[in-house]
Scaffold this active site. Structure first.
Site, PDB file in Angstrom:
ATOM      1  N   GLY A   1     -29.441 -20.926 -14.626  1.00  0.00           N
ATOM      2  CA  GLY A   1     -29.401 -21.513 -13.286  1.00  0.00           C
ATOM      3  C   GLY A   1     -30.592 -21.120 -12.436  1.00  0.00           C
TER       4      GLY A   1
ATOM      5  CG  HIS B   1     -25.946 -24.332 -15.305  1.00  0.00           C
ATOM      6  ND1 HIS B   1     -24.809 -24.083 -16.023  1.00  0.00           N
ATOM      7  CD2 HIS B   1     -26.946 -23.683 -15.927  1.00  0.00           C
ATOM      8  CE1 HIS B   1     -25.111 -23.315 -17.063  1.00  0.00           C
ATOM      9  NE2 HIS B   1     -26.403 -23.051 -17.022  1.00  0.00           N
ATOM     10  N   GLY B   2     -27.712 -26.090 -11.585  1.00  0.00           N
ATOM     11  CA  GLY B   2     -27.904 -27.130 -10.570  1.00  0.00           C
ATOM     12  C   GLY B   2     -28.264 -26.522  -9.221  1.00  0.00           C
TER      13      GLY B   2
ATOM     14  CG  ASP C   1     -29.347 -24.335 -22.368  1.00  0.00           C
ATOM     15  OD1 ASP C   1     -29.062 -23.127 -22.293  1.00  0.00           O
ATOM     16  OD2 ASP C   1     -29.442 -25.086 -21.379  1.00  0.00           O
TER      17      ASP C   1
HETATM   18  P1  13P Z   1     -30.735 -25.095 -13.681  1.00  0.00           P
HETATM   19  O1  13P Z   1     -30.532 -26.526 -14.056  1.00  0.00           O
HETATM   20  O2  13P Z   1     -29.918 -24.691 -12.517  1.00  0.00           O
HETATM   21  O3  13P Z   1     -32.160 -24.743 -13.535  1.00  0.00           O
HETATM   22  O4  13P Z   1     -30.146 -24.225 -14.902  1.00  0.00           O
HETATM   23  C1  13P Z   1     -30.738 -24.304 -16.162  1.00  0.00           C
HETATM   24  C2  13P Z   1     -29.995 -23.529 -17.173  1.00  0.00           C
HETATM   25  O5  13P Z   1     -29.466 -22.469 -16.908  1.00  0.00           O
HETATM   26  C3  13P Z   1     -29.919 -24.063 -18.536  1.00  0.00           C
HETATM   27  O6  13P Z   1     -29.099 -23.300 -19.349  1.00  0.00           O
END
Ligand code: 13P
Length: 287
Positions: free
Chosen positions: A208, A177-178, A84
């Protein structure tokens, strides 16, 4: 056996559903996600950030753990092990370690450099039969110390990168993200539609996934999103269940201190979150 994400994502795009990428942090996470995918007969992508890879003692350890689980747990649904937001060096390291899928995130480079580096990895991944995710327009929020601005990608740049022969494309559409802040403007479906119009069959990736309202997820899938990444939401579920266990004093009763007991509620909570997402994304029964 680990598989490339190509076939599962091609099917998802054609069938108008999305495959979840769930990020892993340790053995409990990995086991919970794999067991849920198997139980629901859903394809799944295990995401590993460079930071999580380091935490789990390196990419080779991760590959060994995941391959061992596929065999010992009799996992028969398609599983891809995916880097990732990889750097160029990280991508090469994961290719060598035995990952079946790679994301190279060159979104912070000028587009020419992003194209140049992505092209080199397209060649390597094609030879080895691995899937490759590229990114255009950085995803906002913070991940492993990298802070993006939550841009909307330029559809023409998306087309240029899609045409390089990548397997799937992550494009910023206002996602971060988050947790989303209260004043978040929501996903830009206008941008997504423009990207989809230019990139055709290319499976699009929505990062995200935590905290995006269900109707927006469904609309994004209808507009060409075939892979959705979820990380923080599993962490929050794990945290909440673990906190409850300790606050109820269960760690102090009998053998409640045994990590196999202490971490069990958190693992069950991850399973519930993964199930909920797979149902929402429409991947249940699609293995
Ligand atoms: P979240 O942590 O917001 O779910 O995002 C995950 C992500 O996009 C990992 O690449």
């Amino acid at each position: 056996m680990l598989v490339s994400a190509k076939e599962m994502l091609t099917k998802a795009k054609a069938g108008k559903y999305a495959v979840g990428q769930f990020n892993i942090n340790n053995l409990e996470w990995t086991k919970a996600i794999l067991q849920t995918a198997q139980e629901l007969n859903s394809p799944v992508i295990l995401g590993v950030s460079e930071g999580a890879g380091k935490y789990m003692c390196g990419y080779k350890t991760v590959v060994g753990m995941v391959n061992g689980m596929l065999e010992e747990l009799n996992i028969t649904v398609p599983v891809a092990l995916h880097l990732d937001h990889g750097s160029f060096e990280g991508a090469k390291a994961c290719i060598n370690a035995g990952f079946s899928s790679i994301m190279f995130d060159g979104s912070h480079y000028p587009i020419e450099e992003n194209i140049d580096k992505t092209t080199q990895l397209v060649h390597a991944c094609n030879i080895l039969g691995l899937s490759l995710e590229a990114e255009v327009g950085s995803i906002g929020g913070e991940e492993d110390g990298v802070v993006g601005a939550g841009e909307c990608a330029d559809p023409d740049e998306c087309k240029m990168v899609a045409d390089l022969g990548v397997t799937m494309l992550a494009a910023g559409i206002g996602n971060i993200h988050g947790k989303y802040p209260d004043n978040w403007a929501g996903l830009s479906f206008e941008t997504l539609e423009a990207i989809q119009a230019k990139t055709g069959d290319m499976p699009l990736v929505l990062h995200g996934g935590t905290g995006i309202p269900e109707d927006m997820i469904k609309k994004a899938i209808s507009l060409g999103v075939a892979k959705i990444n979820v990380n923080t939401e599993c962490q929050l579920s794990f945290q909440e269940a673990t906190r409850k266990y300790i606050e109820e004093g269960k760690d102090q009763q009998g053998k409640g201190f045994d990590p196999r007991k202490l971490l069990a509620p958190g693992a069950e909570a991850i399973k519930a979150t993964v199930k909920e997402k797979m149902e929402l994304f429409g991947s249940v029964g699609k293995a």
